[in-house]
Design a protein around this motif. Sequence first.
Motif, PDB file in Angstrom:
ATOM      1  N   GLN A   3       0.810  -1.205   0.000  1.00 43.89           N
ATOM      2  CA  GLN A   3       0.000   0.000   0.000  1.00 43.89           C
ATOM      3  C   GLN A   3       0.848   1.262   0.000  1.00 43.89           C
ATOM      4  OE1 GLN A   3      -3.403   0.246   2.780  1.00 43.89           O
ATOM      5  NE2 GLN A   3      -2.770  -1.789   3.497  1.00 43.89           N
ATOM      6  N   VAL A   4       0.305   2.313  -0.583  1.00 42.93           N
ATOM      7  CA  VAL A   4       0.752   3.666  -0.336  1.00 42.93           C
ATOM      8  C   VAL A   4      -0.464   4.458   0.114  1.00 42.93           C
ATOM      9  CG1 VAL A   4       2.774   3.701  -1.833  1.00 42.93           C
ATOM     10  CG2 VAL A   4       0.533   4.234  -2.791  1.00 42.93           C
ATOM     11  N   VAL A   5      -0.265   5.344   1.062  1.00 40.34           N
ATOM     12  CA  VAL A   5      -1.351   6.101   1.651  1.00 40.34           C
ATOM     13  C   VAL A   5      -0.992   7.573   1.664  1.00 40.34           C
ATOM     14  CG1 VAL A   5      -2.788   6.466   3.683  1.00 40.34           C
ATOM     15  CG2 VAL A   5      -2.052   4.154   3.083  1.00 40.34           C
ATOM     16  N   GLU A   6      -1.840   8.397   1.051  1.00 41.12           N
ATOM     17  CA  GLU A   6      -1.641   9.842   1.033  1.00 41.12           C
ATOM     18  C   GLU A   6      -2.290  10.485   2.248  1.00 41.12           C
ATOM     19  OE1 GLU A   6      -2.690   8.543  -3.278  1.00 41.12           O
ATOM     20  OE2 GLU A   6      -3.405   8.166  -1.237  1.00 41.12           O
ATOM     21  N   SER A   7      -1.691  11.572   2.685  1.00 40.79           N
ATOM     22  CA  SER A   7      -2.281  12.380   3.737  1.00 40.79           C
ATOM     23  C   SER A   7      -1.799  13.812   3.578  1.00 40.79           C
ATOM     24  CB  SER A   7      -1.935  11.842   5.122  1.00 40.79           C
ATOM     25  OG  SER A   7      -0.539  11.875   5.353  1.00 40.79           O
ATOM     26  N   GLY A   8      -2.420  14.727   4.289  1.00 33.90           N
ATOM     27  CA  GLY A   8      -1.978  16.110   4.310  1.00 33.90           C
ATOM     28  C   GLY A   8      -2.819  17.075   3.510  1.00 33.90           C
ATOM     29  N   CYS A  22       3.176  10.670   1.397  1.00 28.19           N
ATOM     30  CA  CYS A  22       2.863   9.385   0.795  1.00 28.19           C
ATOM     31  C   CYS A  22       3.655   8.340   1.550  1.00 28.19           C
ATOM     32  CB  CYS A  22       3.229   9.394  -0.692  1.00 28.19           C
ATOM     33  SG  CYS A  22       2.998   7.821  -1.540  1.00 28.19           S
ATOM     34  N   ALA A  23       2.978   7.573   2.380  1.00 22.71           N
ATOM     35  CA  ALA A  23       3.624   6.574   3.215  1.00 22.71           C
ATOM     36  C   ALA A  23       3.422   5.184   2.631  1.00 22.71           C
ATOM     37  CB  ALA A  23       3.064   6.631   4.633  1.00 22.71           C
ATOM     38  N   ALA A  24       4.504   4.445   2.527  1.00 23.06           N
ATOM     39  CA  ALA A  24       4.455   3.093   1.980  1.00 23.06           C
ATOM     40  C   ALA A  24       4.416   2.072   3.102  1.00 23.06           C
ATOM     41  CB  ALA A  24       5.660   2.827   1.088  1.00 23.06           C
ATOM     42  N   TYR A  95      -2.961  12.048  -5.778  1.00 19.77           N
ATOM     43  CA  TYR A  95      -2.627  10.651  -5.589  1.00 19.77           C
ATOM     44  C   TYR A  95      -1.123  10.447  -5.643  1.00 19.77           C
ATOM     45  CZ  TYR A  95      -7.507   9.910  -7.027  1.00 19.77           C
ATOM     46  OH  TYR A  95      -8.875   9.949  -7.147  1.00 19.77           O
ATOM     47  N   CYS A  96      -0.626   9.512  -4.859  1.00 21.94           N
ATOM     48  CA  CYS A  96       0.723   9.038  -5.067  1.00 21.94           C
ATOM     49  C   CYS A  96       0.679   7.605  -5.550  1.00 21.94           C
ATOM     50  CB  CYS A  96       1.594   9.170  -3.812  1.00 21.94           C
ATOM     51  SG  CYS A  96       1.157   8.098  -2.427  1.00 21.94           S
ATOM     52  N   ALA A  97       1.722   7.216  -6.247  1.00 19.77           N
ATOM     53  CA  ALA A  97       1.777   5.883  -6.833  1.00 19.77           C
ATOM     54  C   ALA A  97       3.221   5.449  -6.993  1.00 19.77           C
ATOM     55  CB  ALA A  97       1.069   5.869  -8.193  1.00 19.77           C
ATOM     56  N   ALA A  98       3.448   4.152  -6.912  1.00 19.88           N
ATOM     57  CA  ALA A  98       4.787   3.579  -6.988  1.00 19.88           C
ATOM     58  C   ALA A  98       4.996   2.861  -8.312  1.00 19.88           C
ATOM     59  CB  ALA A  98       5.016   2.611  -5.833  1.00 19.88           C
ATOM     60  N   ALA A  99       6.188   3.013  -8.855  1.00 26.67           N
ATOM     61  CA  ALA A  99       6.558   2.374 -10.114  1.00 26.67           C
ATOM     62  C   ALA A  99       8.039   2.043 -10.099  1.00 26.67           C
ATOM     63  CB  ALA A  99       6.240   3.290 -11.295  1.00 26.67           C
ATOM     64  N   GLN A 100       8.471   1.334 -11.111  1.00 28.48           N
ATOM     65  CA  GLN A 100       9.888   1.012 -11.246  1.00 28.48           C
ATOM     66  C   GLN A 100      10.712   2.239 -11.604  1.00 28.48           C
ATOM     67  OE1 GLN A 100      11.417  -2.084 -10.556  1.00 28.48           O
ATOM     68  NE2 GLN A 100       9.374  -2.301  -9.650  1.00 28.48           N
ATOM     69  N   TRP A 112      -1.270   2.334  -6.051  1.00 30.25           N
ATOM     70  CA  TRP A 112      -1.904   3.639  -5.922  1.00 30.25           C
ATOM     71  C   TRP A 112      -2.518   3.832  -4.552  1.00 30.25           C
ATOM     72  CZ3 TRP A 112      -2.186   7.528  -9.608  1.00 30.25           C
ATOM     73  CH2 TRP A 112      -1.697   7.187 -10.880  1.00 30.25           C
ATOM     74  N   GLY A 113      -2.413   5.035  -4.054  1.00 24.64           N
ATOM     75  CA  GLY A 113      -3.120   5.402  -2.852  1.00 24.64           C
ATOM     76  C   GLY A 113      -4.560   5.779  -3.143  1.00 24.64           C
ATOM     77  N   GLN A 114      -5.281   6.086  -2.090  1.00 24.39           N
ATOM     78  CA  GLN A 114      -6.707   6.404  -2.204  1.00 24.39           C
ATOM     79  C   GLN A 114      -6.959   7.855  -2.582  1.00 24.39           C
ATOM     80  OE1 GLN A 114      -5.077   6.348   0.708  1.00 24.39           O
ATOM     81  NE2 GLN A 114      -5.613   8.423   1.384  1.00 24.39           N
ATOM     82  N   GLY A 115      -5.950   8.682  -2.515  1.00 22.59           N
ATOM     83  CA  GLY A 115      -6.073  10.090  -2.835  1.00 22.59           C
ATOM     84  C   GLY A 115      -6.364  10.943  -1.616  1.00 22.59           C
ATOM     85  N   THR A 116      -5.943  12.188  -1.692  1.00 19.61           N
ATOM     86  CA  THR A 116      -6.244  13.166  -0.659  1.00 19.61           C
ATOM     87  C   THR A 116      -6.690  14.457  -1.333  1.00 19.61           C
ATOM     88  OG1 THR A 116      -5.411  14.250   1.364  1.00 19.61           O
ATOM     89  CG2 THR A 116      -3.839  13.980  -0.450  1.00 19.61           C
TER      90      THR A 116
END
Length: 122
Positions: A3-8, A22-24, A95-100, A112-116
């Motif tokens: 997971q990644v989670v957005e906040s703020g 964006c916390a992983a 949104y934050c998201a992780a990729a290579q 992908w996070g859920q968005g803030t």
Amino acid sequence: QLQVVESGGGLVQPGGSLRLSCAASGFTLDYYAIGWFRQAPGKEREGVSCISSSGVRINFADSVKGRFTVSRDNAKNTVYLQMNSLKPEDTAIYYCAAAQGCSRYVWNFDYWGQGTQVTVSS
């Protein structure tokens, strides 16, 4: 689960600042590029900024250059987006998201996070 989670996010006046996080969890952020995207009502999801696993920073959207700065703190497994001089047109779900690797394209990102919500209004 990975997971990644957005906040703020929140409500801020024009000219104000916010810092998004964006916390992983479930994986080590060190090995991933983290992209920031935003989606305003009625518009496509737009690539905003990205930071590579080696710390190279890219702002994709011309409108945010000089105002937004992405950074990472691997010890905290967290990526940040510092947003300054905010404008009403910055209003969107972020949104934050992780990729290579870094990319401006949504399809390149795996997690992908859920968005803030960021709302810039007086």
